[in-house]
Design a protein around this motif. Structure first.
Motif, PDB file in Angstrom:
ATOM      1  N   PHE A  62       0.879  -1.132  -0.026  1.00 17.75           N
ATOM      2  CA  PHE A  62       0.045  -0.100   0.061  1.00 17.75           C
ATOM      3  C   PHE A  62       0.769   1.388  -0.071  1.00 17.75           C
ATOM      4  N   ILE A  69       1.305   5.609   4.519  1.00 17.16           N
ATOM      5  CA  ILE A  69       0.305   5.365   3.458  1.00 17.16           C
ATOM      6  C   ILE A  69      -0.521   6.707   3.538  1.00 17.16           C
ATOM      7  N   ASP A  70      -0.809   7.011   2.138  1.00 17.11           N
ATOM      8  CA  ASP A  70      -1.774   8.220   2.195  1.00 17.11           C
ATOM      9  C   ASP A  70      -2.480   8.065   0.891  1.00 17.11           C
ATOM     10  N   ILE A  71      -3.373   9.035   0.478  1.00 18.24           N
ATOM     11  CA  ILE A  71      -4.289   8.798  -0.425  1.00 18.24           C
ATOM     12  C   ILE A  71      -3.917   8.757  -1.885  1.00 18.24           C
ATOM     13  N   ASP A 122      -1.062   6.777  -2.586  1.00 18.00           N
ATOM     14  CA  ASP A 122      -0.660   5.597  -2.715  1.00 18.00           C
ATOM     15  C   ASP A 122      -1.974   4.850  -3.283  1.00 18.00           C
ATOM     16  N   PHE A 123      -3.048   5.115  -2.630  1.00 16.18           N
ATOM     17  CA  PHE A 123      -4.331   4.523  -3.111  1.00 16.18           C
ATOM     18  C   PHE A 123      -4.518   4.682  -4.454  1.00 16.18           C
ATOM     19  N   ASP A 124      -4.567   6.238  -4.708  1.00 15.34           N
ATOM     20  CA  ASP A 124      -4.720   6.713  -6.155  1.00 15.34           C
ATOM     21  C   ASP A 124      -3.998   5.851  -7.073  1.00 15.34           C
ATOM     22  N   ARG A 148     -11.089   3.641  -2.764  1.00 13.01           N
ATOM     23  CA  ARG A 148     -11.325   4.792  -1.953  1.00 13.01           C
ATOM     24  C   ARG A 148     -11.878   4.589  -0.665  1.00 13.01           C
ATOM     25  N   TYR A 150     -11.374   1.834   1.144  1.00  8.48           N
ATOM     26  CA  TYR A 150     -10.226   1.621   1.946  1.00  8.48           C
ATOM     27  C   TYR A 150      -9.359   2.354   2.395  1.00  8.48           C
ATOM     28  N   TRP A 151      -9.143   3.291   1.658  1.00  7.86           N
ATOM     29  CA  TRP A 151      -8.452   4.646   2.390  1.00  7.86           C
ATOM     30  C   TRP A 151      -9.204   5.512   3.336  1.00  7.86           C
ATOM     31  N   GLU A 175      -8.109   6.138   6.941  1.00  7.47           N
ATOM     32  CA  GLU A 175      -7.907   7.437   7.366  1.00  7.47           C
ATOM     33  C   GLU A 175      -8.606   7.754   8.567  1.00  7.47           C
TER      34      GLU A 175
END
Length: 177
Positions: A16, A24-26, A28-30, A56, A58-59, A63
């Motif tokens: 991730f 991990i931040d947004i 990474d998910f994007d 989305r 998941y993030w 968060e």
């Protein structure tokens, strides 16, 4: 918590952290979402949108539950305990599992072919030998396909803190076929 579960979660954190900055931040998910959707170019738009929505969620779940200081990142320490709490994380994993496995079935026959499985798992960041070992552990058919439901259940099992000896353990360390 089983040692196997801890090892699986450490690997997930590393995957991730797609940009490799240690948290991990947004972004990474994007990045991971774009990679996964790109590996499934021939899937229908609904399946692509479902997997993007799952990433989305998941993030947002991470968060909301873990970013205690509001800095927009989740550290390794924050991540460890949460993902092994099925009562808090189960619905998010379920959505992700169903969306990813469905993305692997562009023709809608309920089966995922090995090349598609490899492409999607590689896009997430898993190693090729481990991906093959996992696919084999799922018990593919004679024509080298696995049921969508088998893959989705395998993803759910991966996050279960009390499970060991599951197919998903093939993803941790060297493959054990």
């Amino acid at each position: 918590m089983r040692t196997e579960a801890t090892q699986r979660i450490e690997l997930v954190f590393n995957l991730f952290d797609a940009n490799g900055n240690g948290v991990i931040d947004i972004g990474d998910f994007d990045l991971m979402s774009k990679r996964v959707v790109g590996a499934a170019a021939d899937s229908d738009e609904a399946a692509k949108e479902a997997v993007q929505a799952a990433f989305r969620r998941y993030w947002v779940t991470l968060e909301t539950e873990l970013d205690s200081n509001g800095d927009g990142v989740v550290t390794r320490e924050e991540f460890r305990g949460f993902v092994l709490s099925p009562e808090r994380f189960g619905p998010t994993i379920g959505q992700f599992a169903d969306a990813l496995a469905a993305l692997g079935d562009p023709d809608g026959d309920g089966l995922v072919e090995r090349p598609r499985f490899i492409a999607l798992m590689t896009a997430i960041g898993f190693g090729h030998a481990n991906i093959d070992a996992l696919f084999d552990a799922f018990g593919p058919t004679a024509d080298d396909r696995i049921p969508v439901a088998t893959w989705a259940e395998g993803i759910r099992d991966y996050y279960a803190p009390d499970k060991a000896g599951i197919p998903g353990d093939q993803l941790v360390g060297g493959p054990t076929t």
